[in-house]
Design an enzyme around this catalytic site. Structure first.
Site, PDB file in Angstrom:
ATOM      1  N   VAL A 121      43.207  33.062  85.170  1.00  0.00           N
ATOM      2  CA  VAL A 121      42.480  34.127  84.470  1.00  0.00           C
ATOM      3  C   VAL A 121      41.125  34.327  85.142  1.00  0.00           C
ATOM      4  O   VAL A 121      40.719  35.461  85.453  1.00  0.00           O
ATOM      5  CB  VAL A 121      42.285  33.750  82.968  1.00  0.00           C
ATOM      6  CG1 VAL A 121      41.303  34.704  82.280  1.00  0.00           C
ATOM      7  CG2 VAL A 121      43.632  33.747  82.238  1.00  0.00           C
ATOM      8  N   ARG A 145      41.720  22.949  66.282  1.00  0.00           N
ATOM      9  CA  ARG A 145      42.444  23.808  65.332  1.00  0.00           C
ATOM     10  C   ARG A 145      41.422  24.287  64.302  1.00  0.00           C
ATOM     11  O   ARG A 145      40.623  23.488  63.815  1.00  0.00           O
ATOM     12  CB  ARG A 145      43.573  23.020  64.662  1.00  0.00           C
ATOM     13  CG  ARG A 145      44.689  22.655  65.641  1.00  0.00           C
ATOM     14  CD  ARG A 145      45.940  22.168  64.913  1.00  0.00           C
ATOM     15  NE  ARG A 145      47.100  22.199  65.805  1.00  0.00           N
ATOM     16  CZ  ARG A 145      47.558  21.152  66.469  1.00  0.00           C
ATOM     17  NH1 ARG A 145      46.967  19.986  66.364  1.00  0.00           N
ATOM     18  NH2 ARG A 145      48.620  21.260  67.249  1.00  0.00           N
ATOM     19  N   ASP A 155      55.847  22.572  72.930  1.00  0.00           N
ATOM     20  CA  ASP A 155      56.990  22.648  72.007  1.00  0.00           C
ATOM     21  C   ASP A 155      58.063  23.680  72.383  1.00  0.00           C
ATOM     22  O   ASP A 155      59.183  23.607  71.872  1.00  0.00           O
ATOM     23  CB  ASP A 155      56.494  22.983  70.592  1.00  0.00           C
ATOM     24  CG  ASP A 155      55.562  21.920  70.038  1.00  0.00           C
ATOM     25  OD1 ASP A 155      55.709  20.746  70.419  1.00  0.00           O
ATOM     26  OD2 ASP A 155      54.672  22.267  69.235  1.00  0.00           O
ATOM     27  N   HIS A 167      51.775  11.175  71.623  1.00  0.00           N
ATOM     28  CA  HIS A 167      50.911  12.076  72.409  1.00  0.00           C
ATOM     29  C   HIS A 167      50.998  11.864  73.915  1.00  0.00           C
ATOM     30  O   HIS A 167      50.470  12.696  74.667  1.00  0.00           O
ATOM     31  CB  HIS A 167      49.460  11.952  71.936  1.00  0.00           C
ATOM     32  CG  HIS A 167      49.253  12.622  70.611  1.00  0.00           C
ATOM     33  ND1 HIS A 167      49.533  11.984  69.423  1.00  0.00           N
ATOM     34  CD2 HIS A 167      48.852  13.871  70.286  1.00  0.00           C
ATOM     35  CE1 HIS A 167      49.294  12.823  68.422  1.00  0.00           C
ATOM     36  NE2 HIS A 167      48.872  13.964  68.916  1.00  0.00           N
TER      37      HIS A 167
HETATM   38  O1  F6P Z   1      52.139  21.634  69.028  1.00  0.00           O
HETATM   39  C1  F6P Z   1      52.012  20.536  69.867  1.00  0.00           C
HETATM   40  C2  F6P Z   1      52.167  19.234  69.104  1.00  0.00           C
HETATM   41  O2  F6P Z   1      52.068  18.181  70.029  1.00  0.00           O
HETATM   42  C3  F6P Z   1      53.449  19.109  68.271  1.00  0.00           C
HETATM   43  O3  F6P Z   1      54.557  18.753  69.070  1.00  0.00           O
HETATM   44  C4  F6P Z   1      53.053  18.053  67.288  1.00  0.00           C
HETATM   45  O4  F6P Z   1      53.792  18.186  66.098  1.00  0.00           O
HETATM   46  C5  F6P Z   1      51.600  18.338  67.039  1.00  0.00           C
HETATM   47  O5  F6P Z   1      51.132  19.100  68.155  1.00  0.00           O
HETATM   48  C6  F6P Z   1      50.731  17.122  66.898  1.00  0.00           C
HETATM   49  O6  F6P Z   1      49.459  17.536  66.540  1.00  0.00           O
HETATM   50  P1  F6P Z   1      48.153  16.637  66.627  1.00  0.00           P
HETATM   51  O7  F6P Z   1      47.802  16.440  68.067  1.00  0.00           O
HETATM   52  O8  F6P Z   1      47.127  17.428  65.896  1.00  0.00           O
HETATM   53  O9  F6P Z   1      48.492  15.330  65.990  1.00  0.00           O
END
Ligand code: F6P
Length: 319
Positions: free
Chosen positions: A24, A73, A128, A250
């Protein structure tokens, strides 16, 4: 005439987001458009955490996982007054338009901003693969590679010990990481939002496989469908396999993006700038049959999930 655009990443990070930010930035600068990097998603947008970007701001980032802009978020972005606060901040800073990289929550924020006069283009950044309007999201391929590497390793040890490995993968109620990794790793059983969970059927299948002479087994489970530790215990009690649960967690979100994700992110980032230059907003970019395409965000977030029946049929044929 477009003078200045912003770029941000929002929601869960995904490998390849940096390649998208880079594309970008470089595509906009090449057209004489100024670029501003916005920190920490919609939170930074509202707070005014903006940083002017030049081509060096994105040097040495294409191979890096995570997002150099940070992500967050911000559920409050659903409130109109928060959106209006962001619009005011953008206007104050002379920012005409935005590229937002994230999942469908991010897309909804982008649509709201567009409706309030700030043209936004969404890029699908999530491991996802749960966004319609695109065959693949940025980060899915890398996460899949990570899962496959881990499950291959689990297979080695479960084979040595006559065990059944129950492996939980991410997906946020989308079974794509599970079905793609299940096929790639030759898993014996899949449990996803699409298959549902029938505990007795899983145990029965394992007993059948044992009778067929199978020495070990892999069960791939999508997160939020069943408790993998509980299932592993039940396997130990009700079959000849010793059950072991592994939650990959993660680790699936990290790592250097695969070349496929880097190319996908680069193509999508350049397309987003093209659309903004044409005066388009409220659209998201996707890849369909290897063509970069775009569609309205509103349409995209309301589309039903496309069927994965052919994938499940293939899995069941090969198992
Ligand atoms: O949307 C990506 C994701 O890794 C999902 O696969 C999982 O459910 C969620 O985010 C986990 O969120 P956080 O990192 O807020 O725990």
């Amino acid at each position: 005439m477009l003078k200045k655009i912003g770029v941000l990443t929002s929601g869960g990070d995904s490998p390849g987001m940096n390649a998208a930010i880079r594309a970008v930035t470089r595509a906009a600068l090449a057209k004489g458009i100024e670029v501003v990097g916005i920190r920490d998603g919609f939170k930074g947008l509202v707070e005014g955490w903006y940083e002017p970007f030049d081509r060096n701001s994105v040097s040495e980032t294409i191979a890096r996982g995570g997002t150099i802009l940070g992500s967050a978020r911000l559920p409050e972005f659903r409130n109109e007054e928060v959106v209006l606060k962001a619009v005011a901040k953008l206007q104050e800073n002379g920012i005409d338009a935005l590229v937002v990289i994230g999942g469908d929550g991010t897309y909804k924020g982008a649509d709201a901003l567009t409706k309030h006069g700030i043209n936004c283009i969404g890029l699908p950044g999530t491991i996802d693969n749960d966004i319609e309007g695109t065959d693949f999201t940025i980060g899915f391929d890398t996460a899949l590679n990570t899962i496959v590497e881990c499950v291959d390793k689990l297979r080695d040890t479960s084979n040595s010990h006559h065990r059944c490995s129950v492996v939980e993968v991410m997906g946020n109620r989308c079974g794509d990481l599970a079905i793609y990794s299940g096929i790639s790793c030759g898993a014996e059983i899949l449990i996803t939002p699409e298959t549902g969970y029938d505990e007795e059927a899983v145990l029965e299948k394992l007993r059948y496989l044992e009778n067929q002479g199978k020495n070990h087994a892999i069960v791939i489970v999508s997160e939020k469908v069943c408790d993998v530790k509980d299932l592993a215990d039940k396997i130990s009690k009700a079959t000849g396999f010793a059950g072991r649960a592994t939650i990959l967690g993660h680790i699936q979100r990290g790592g250097s993006p695969t070349p496929n994700d880097r190319v996908l992110a680069s193509r999508m980032g350049a397309k987003a700038v093209e659309l903004l230059v044409e005066g388009v907003g409220g659209q998201c970019v996707g890849i369909k049959n290897n063509e970069i395409v775009s569609m309205s965000i509103e349409e995209c977030v309301n589309m039903p999930r496309s069927s994965r029946k052919a994938f499940y049929k293939l899995f069941n044929t090969l198992v």
